[in-house]
Design an enzyme around this catalytic site. Structure first.
Site, PDB file in Angstrom:
ATOM      1  N   CYS A 142      11.872 -23.925   2.796  1.00 34.60           N
ATOM      2  CA  CYS A 142      11.245 -25.096   2.176  1.00 34.60           C
ATOM      3  C   CYS A 142      12.248 -26.223   1.945  1.00 34.60           C
ATOM      4  CB  CYS A 142      10.571 -24.691   0.870  1.00 34.60           C
ATOM      5  SG  CYS A 142       9.149 -23.605   1.165  1.00 34.60           S
TER       6      CYS A 142
ATOM      7  N   CYS B 184      13.310 -22.066  -1.464  1.00 40.59           N
ATOM      8  CA  CYS B 184      13.864 -21.151  -0.459  1.00 40.59           C
ATOM      9  C   CYS B 184      14.489 -21.958   0.681  1.00 40.59           C
ATOM     10  CB  CYS B 184      12.799 -20.184   0.061  1.00 40.59           C
ATOM     11  SG  CYS B 184      11.777 -20.814   1.406  1.00 40.59           S
TER      12      CYS B 184
ATOM     13  N   ASP C 299       5.096  -2.341  -3.451  1.00 39.78           N
ATOM     14  CA  ASP C 299       5.492  -2.709  -2.091  1.00 39.78           C
ATOM     15  C   ASP C 299       4.224  -3.131  -1.367  1.00 39.78           C
ATOM     16  OD1 ASP C 299       4.497   0.223  -1.668  1.00 39.78           O
ATOM     17  OD2 ASP C 299       4.631  -0.644   0.332  1.00 39.78           O
TER      18      ASP C 299
ATOM     19  N   GLY D  28      -3.122   5.763  -2.643  1.00 40.04           N
ATOM     20  CA  GLY D  28      -4.518   5.711  -2.225  1.00 40.04           C
ATOM     21  C   GLY D  28      -5.252   4.460  -2.672  1.00 40.04           C
TER      22      GLY D  28
ATOM     23  N   CYS E 120       8.940 -24.649  -3.996  1.00 37.11           N
ATOM     24  CA  CYS E 120       9.769 -23.502  -3.605  1.00 37.11           C
ATOM     25  C   CYS E 120      11.149 -23.994  -3.178  1.00 37.11           C
ATOM     26  CB  CYS E 120       9.085 -22.773  -2.447  1.00 37.11           C
ATOM     27  SG  CYS E 120      10.035 -21.383  -1.792  1.00 37.11           S
TER      28      CYS E 120
ATOM     29  N   ASP F 185       8.785   6.339   2.228  1.00 34.16           N
ATOM     30  CA  ASP F 185       7.506   6.992   1.955  1.00 34.16           C
ATOM     31  C   ASP F 185       7.556   8.395   2.563  1.00 34.16           C
ATOM     32  OD1 ASP F 185       7.311   6.567   4.663  1.00 34.16           O
ATOM     33  OD2 ASP F 185       5.485   5.391   4.572  1.00 34.16           O
ATOM     34  N   SER F 186       6.511   9.168   2.373  1.00 34.63           N
ATOM     35  CA  SER F 186       6.560  10.581   2.769  1.00 34.63           C
ATOM     36  C   SER F 186       6.213  10.789   4.229  1.00 34.63           C
ATOM     37  CB  SER F 186       5.569  11.369   1.929  1.00 34.63           C
ATOM     38  OG  SER F 186       4.242  11.036   2.313  1.00 34.63           O
ATOM     39  N   GLY F 187       5.705   9.748   4.883  1.00 32.64           N
ATOM     40  CA  GLY F 187       5.210   9.900   6.245  1.00 32.64           C
ATOM     41  C   GLY F 187       3.715  10.184   6.277  1.00 32.64           C
ATOM     42  N   GLY F 188       3.189  10.651   5.154  1.00 36.31           N
ATOM     43  CA  GLY F 188       1.778  11.035   5.104  1.00 36.31           C
ATOM     44  C   GLY F 188       0.837   9.892   5.462  1.00 36.31           C
TER      45      GLY F 188
ATOM     46  N   GLN G 214      -3.172  10.897  -6.772  1.00 35.39           N
ATOM     47  CA  GLN G 214      -4.311  10.590  -5.897  1.00 35.39           C
ATOM     48  C   GLN G 214      -5.598  10.841  -6.685  1.00 35.39           C
ATOM     49  OE1 GLN G 214      -4.384   9.146  -2.998  1.00 35.39           O
ATOM     50  NE2 GLN G 214      -2.317   9.325  -2.166  1.00 35.39           N
TER      51      GLN G 214
ATOM     52  N   HIS H 145      10.001 -17.402   3.821  1.00 32.87           N
ATOM     53  CA  HIS H 145       9.314 -18.073   2.713  1.00 32.87           C
ATOM     54  C   HIS H 145       8.402 -17.114   1.942  1.00 32.87           C
ATOM     55  CE1 HIS H 145       6.953 -20.618   0.183  1.00 32.87           C
ATOM     56  NE2 HIS H 145       5.897 -19.969   0.670  1.00 32.87           N
TER      57      HIS H 145
HETATM   58 ZN   LIG Z   1       9.775 -21.485   0.485  1.00 32.81          ZN
END
Ligand SMILES: [Zn+2]
Length: 378
Positions: free
Chosen positions: A321, A318, A278, A228, A316, A92-95, A201, A347
């Protein structure tokens, strides 16, 4: 060459499945990007983040600039090498962090002066400096320096913030284009460069969002983000802004919505045509006992799991699990064992990455709907 973006499939709802070729990784989109704030997806080693199928992770410029410092990271060959992450990264830009974490900010047209949240030292960030820091870090994708408009912001405040962000976008782009060959891996990767995304923005005002999008598209960035959002506004407004901005962005470039959201939201936005997202939610919530499952949200601290031998999410597969029970995960949390954060985060990440995997394989079968009304559970 920064990136190559090819759309492989589209849906009537505007969704698309694409291939995003970056210097360190070819990324299948739509994609969820785990947040690795200070060069670590908190509590999970990089090899496990890889085995979960994460294709690209985030680094936060503000944190890495303060510690260990971008010049130190440049000397060590860039962020990929320093943290031993071979796949794609975005900074990211840091902003956003300057505005949310630091003290005594003073914003001028030139940039923003702030005090470190770590030691109170004074720093000055300009669009040019943000570009220099991000080029030294050397993520595959860098972001234009912006001022994230807070919520609520009245119209004149949103207009003023937009004016500043657009001027900073221009300066970010000019500086980036002149200096991008300084990225640590430029020669090693055959002249490859980073890409730079502009950030739309404009708060919750759709006409300001339109103006922002149109001006950024004129500047011709490698991709476009909608920023934003998820700053406290109701999710109906988040959806409205995304719905209004997506058609204004070029179809042949990646579109990234920053900082969203709950599992049902990221699925909806992906099906509407958002390529990248993200969010700290799956990792942060995991450390606070909130786990996302196919049966809804679970607070693993709840007493009812004390002797529950079932897997956290029976649907799940994973590594958590498959191996551990709810009772054990609750016990680790109760005892404050560090393993608790690790297993919970693994998880939640598997769950989020699984949603995007499902969208990529079923783009045609479930059209995006635009539900209004109260929040639904994850
Ligand atoms: Zn899981």
């Amino acid at each position: 060459m920064g990136l190559d973006f090819s759309i492989l499939q589209t849906s009537d709802a505007g969704g698309r499945r694409a291939q995003l070729v970056l210097p360190h990784q070819t990324v299948a989109t739509p994609v969820f990007m785990p947040v690795g704030t200070a060069g670590s997806v908190k509590a999970v080693p990089q090899d496990i983040v890889e085995s979960l199928g994460a294709q690209i992770i985030l680094g936060n410029t503000y944190h890495l600039y303060l510690r260990p410092g971008h010049e130190a990271i440049r000397r060590m060959g860039g962020l990929h090498k320093f943290i031993s992450w071979p796949r794609a990264m975005l900074t990211d830009s840091g902003g956003f962090q300057v505005f949310s974490l630091s003290d005594l900010r003073k914003v001028t047209d030139e940039g923003v002066r702030f005090r470190s949240h770590l030691d109170g030292s004074s720093h000055f960030f300009t669009p040019e400096h943000s570009m220099d820091v991000q080029i030294a870090l050397g993520a595959d994708i860098a972001m234009a320096f912006d001022e994230c408009t807070e919520y609520p912001a009245d119209r004149s405040r949103a207009e003023q913030s937009l004016r500043l962000t657009m001027a900073w976008a221009r300066r970010s782009l000019d500086h980036f284009r002149t200096h991008r060959h300084k990225v640590p891996w430029h020669y090693e990767l055959g002249g490859a460069t980073q890409s730079l995304f502009g950030i739309v923005q404009g708060g919750v005002y759709t006409d300001l969002r339109r103006e922002s999008a149109e001006r950024l598209v004129e500047m011709d960035f490698d991709g476009y983000a909608i920023g934003g959002l998820s700053v406290g506004e109701p999710r109906e407004l988040t959806l409205e802004v995304i719905d209004a901005v997506l058609p204004l962005l070029p179809k042949d470039k990646p579109r990234y919505v920053m900082g969203v959201g709950y599992p049902d939201e990221i699925e909806l936005y992906a099906r509407m045509g958002v390529d990248m997202m993200d969010c700290v939610l799956p990792t942060r919530a995991a450390r606070h006992a909130l786990l996302f499952t196919s049966e809804g949200r679970i607070n693993i601290k709840n007493k009812k799991y004390a002797e529950d031998q079932c897997p956290l999410d029976p649907a799940c597969d994973c590594m958590v699990c498959r191996r551990y029970s709810r009772a054990y995960l609750r016990h680790l949390m109760q005892c404050g064992e560090p393993l608790s954060a690790t297993l919970n985060t693994i998880h939640n990440l598997a769950y989020y990455l699984g949603i995007m995997q499902r969208v990529r394989t079923s783009l045609h079968s479930s059209p995006a709907s635009l539900p209004r009304g109260p929040s639904s559970s994850g």
